[in-house]
Design a protein around this motif. Sequence first.
Motif, PDB file in Angstrom:
ATOM      1  N   UNK A   1     -12.587   8.642  -0.174  1.00  0.00           N
ATOM      2  CA  UNK A   1     -11.635   9.067  -1.203  1.00  0.00           C
ATOM      3  C   UNK A   1     -10.609  10.020  -0.590  1.00  0.00           C
ATOM      4  N   UNK A   2     -11.082  10.960   0.217  1.00  0.00           N
ATOM      5  CA  UNK A   2     -10.191  11.919   0.866  1.00  0.00           C
ATOM      6  C   UNK A   2      -9.215  11.211   1.799  1.00  0.00           C
ATOM      7  N   UNK A   3      -9.716  10.293   2.610  1.00  0.00           N
ATOM      8  CA  UNK A   3      -8.854   9.585   3.562  1.00  0.00           C
ATOM      9  C   UNK A   3      -7.856   8.682   2.849  1.00  0.00           C
ATOM     10  N   UNK A   4      -8.312   7.998   1.820  1.00  0.00           N
ATOM     11  CA  UNK A   4      -7.408   7.118   1.089  1.00  0.00           C
ATOM     12  C   UNK A   4      -6.360   7.922   0.314  1.00  0.00           C
ATOM     13  N   UNK A   5      -6.749   9.102  -0.188  1.00  0.00           N
ATOM     14  CA  UNK A   5      -5.799   9.930  -0.931  1.00  0.00           C
ATOM     15  C   UNK A   5      -4.621  10.335  -0.051  1.00  0.00           C
ATOM     16  N   UNK A   6      -4.877  10.536   1.220  1.00  0.00           N
ATOM     17  CA  UNK A   6      -3.813  10.928   2.140  1.00  0.00           C
ATOM     18  C   UNK A   6      -3.083   9.766   2.771  1.00  0.00           C
ATOM     19  N   UNK A   7      -3.571   8.556   2.539  1.00  0.00           N
ATOM     20  CA  UNK A   7      -2.989   7.384   3.195  1.00  0.00           C
ATOM     21  C   UNK A   7      -1.482   7.236   2.968  1.00  0.00           C
ATOM     22  N   UNK A   8      -0.970   7.329   1.724  1.00  0.00           N
ATOM     23  CA  UNK A   8       0.485   7.128   1.551  1.00  0.00           C
ATOM     24  C   UNK A   8       1.322   8.094   2.383  1.00  0.00           C
ATOM     25  N   UNK A   9       0.860   9.341   2.491  1.00  0.00           N
ATOM     26  CA  UNK A   9       1.612  10.344   3.245  1.00  0.00           C
ATOM     27  C   UNK A   9       1.519  10.071   4.744  1.00  0.00           C
ATOM     28  N   UNK A  10       0.325   9.704   5.188  1.00  0.00           N
ATOM     29  CA  UNK A  10       0.136   9.394   6.604  1.00  0.00           C
ATOM     30  C   UNK A  10       0.901   8.151   7.019  1.00  0.00           C
ATOM     31  N   UNK A  11       0.867   7.135   6.171  1.00  0.00           N
ATOM     32  CA  UNK A  11       1.577   5.897   6.494  1.00  0.00           C
ATOM     33  C   UNK A  11       3.086   6.146   6.568  1.00  0.00           C
TER      34      UNK A  11
ATOM     35  N   UNK B   1       0.490  -8.354  13.778  1.00  0.00           N
ATOM     36  CA  UNK B   1      -0.655  -8.046  12.914  1.00  0.00           C
ATOM     37  C   UNK B   1      -1.460  -6.880  13.495  1.00  0.00           C
ATOM     38  N   UNK B   2      -1.605  -6.856  14.812  1.00  0.00           N
ATOM     39  CA  UNK B   2      -2.308  -5.746  15.463  1.00  0.00           C
ATOM     40  C   UNK B   2      -1.533  -4.443  15.245  1.00  0.00           C
ATOM     41  N   UNK B   3      -0.211  -4.502  15.406  1.00  0.00           N
ATOM     42  CA  UNK B   3       0.618  -3.310  15.203  1.00  0.00           C
ATOM     43  C   UNK B   3       0.509  -2.819  13.753  1.00  0.00           C
ATOM     44  N   UNK B   4       0.498  -3.742  12.807  1.00  0.00           N
ATOM     45  CA  UNK B   4       0.367  -3.365  11.398  1.00  0.00           C
ATOM     46  C   UNK B   4      -0.988  -2.712  11.129  1.00  0.00           C
ATOM     47  N   UNK B   5      -2.030  -3.262  11.670  1.00  0.00           N
ATOM     48  CA  UNK B   5      -3.371  -2.689  11.487  1.00  0.00           C
ATOM     49  C   UNK B   5      -3.434  -1.290  12.100  1.00  0.00           C
ATOM     50  N   UNK B   6      -2.834  -1.135  13.275  1.00  0.00           N
ATOM     51  CA  UNK B   6      -2.801   0.184  13.915  1.00  0.00           C
ATOM     52  C   UNK B   6      -2.061   1.183  13.025  1.00  0.00           C
ATOM     53  N   UNK B   7      -0.927   0.749  12.456  1.00  0.00           N
ATOM     54  CA  UNK B   7      -0.174   1.634  11.563  1.00  0.00           C
ATOM     55  C   UNK B   7      -0.998   2.007  10.332  1.00  0.00           C
ATOM     56  N   UNK B   8      -1.736   1.067   9.788  1.00  0.00           N
ATOM     57  CA  UNK B   8      -2.554   1.344   8.602  1.00  0.00           C
ATOM     58  C   UNK B   8      -3.669   2.336   8.922  1.00  0.00           C
ATOM     59  N   UNK B   9      -4.356   2.111  10.042  1.00  0.00           N
ATOM     60  CA  UNK B   9      -5.462   3.001  10.435  1.00  0.00           C
ATOM     61  C   UNK B   9      -4.917   4.396  10.758  1.00  0.00           C
ATOM     62  N   UNK B  10      -3.845   4.448  11.546  1.00  0.00           N
ATOM     63  CA  UNK B  10      -3.259   5.746  11.868  1.00  0.00           C
ATOM     64  C   UNK B  10      -2.744   6.448  10.612  1.00  0.00           C
ATOM     65  N   UNK B  11      -2.213   5.668   9.692  1.00  0.00           N
ATOM     66  CA  UNK B  11      -1.748   6.238   8.427  1.00  0.00           C
ATOM     67  C   UNK B  11      -2.870   6.927   7.675  1.00  0.00           C
ATOM     68  N   UNK B  12      -4.039   6.301   7.647  1.00  0.00           N
ATOM     69  CA  UNK B  12      -5.190   6.898   6.962  1.00  0.00           C
ATOM     70  C   UNK B  12      -5.670   8.151   7.693  1.00  0.00           C
ATOM     71  N   UNK B  13      -5.728   8.098   9.021  1.00  0.00           N
ATOM     72  CA  UNK B  13      -6.203   9.252   9.787  1.00  0.00           C
ATOM     73  C   UNK B  13      -5.234  10.436   9.707  1.00  0.00           C
ATOM     74  N   UNK B  14      -3.975  10.158   9.931  1.00  0.00           N
ATOM     75  CA  UNK B  14      -2.967  11.222   9.880  1.00  0.00           C
ATOM     76  C   UNK B  14      -2.856  11.771   8.457  1.00  0.00           C
TER      77      UNK B  14
END
Length: 180
Positions: free
Chosen positions: A106-116, A138-151
């Motif tokens: 929940x915490x990671x997903x809550x920050x996803x829009x800001x990180x992305x 597709x790999x670049x998009x997945x990387x952006x999505x994962x980094x978006x969630x982490x950041x």
Amino acid sequence: MAEKSGMECYKHEGRKVIGSCPQCGKFMCKECTEKYESHLCEECEAKAREVAQKQLDAKKANLQRQTKENKNQALKDLIGGAVLSLIFGIIGFAAGSDGGSGFTMAYMFAGFPWGYKFINKIMDDGVMFLAALAGNWLVALIIKLVLGALVGAFIWPFIIGIRIYRFIKANNLDKEAKNI
């Protein structure tokens, strides 16, 4: 009755003229020229003050309108950010609830829009274009999505905090503008 010579103070009969109103040209004595800093006659001074008051009132009204608009925009940003975080947080909680990690998700997903959004600024369309040319979009998009969630997990509390601060500041300025 004696005729005026034309070189008397417009207000004080018989007084020596030492200047004239820069606005209308009326002759004035020492007392009249020193009455106002502007060295205007009483009528011109009254008109100038009336014009200045109208300009001041217009500036006040504009300031009050702007501060109200800023306050409303800050409130919209704050509510929108909180709702967006809540929606993504619920999605994250639902995704992680079966494994006991619902709050973390929940915490990671809550920050996803800001990180992305942040990652999007760093990895611009040029990076995605090059990845597409290489066949790895597709790999670049997945990387952006994962980094978006982490950041996002790190930056979204700051963004929400900044939005709260901006709303409080805009609200205080709006209150001050109403009291002017």
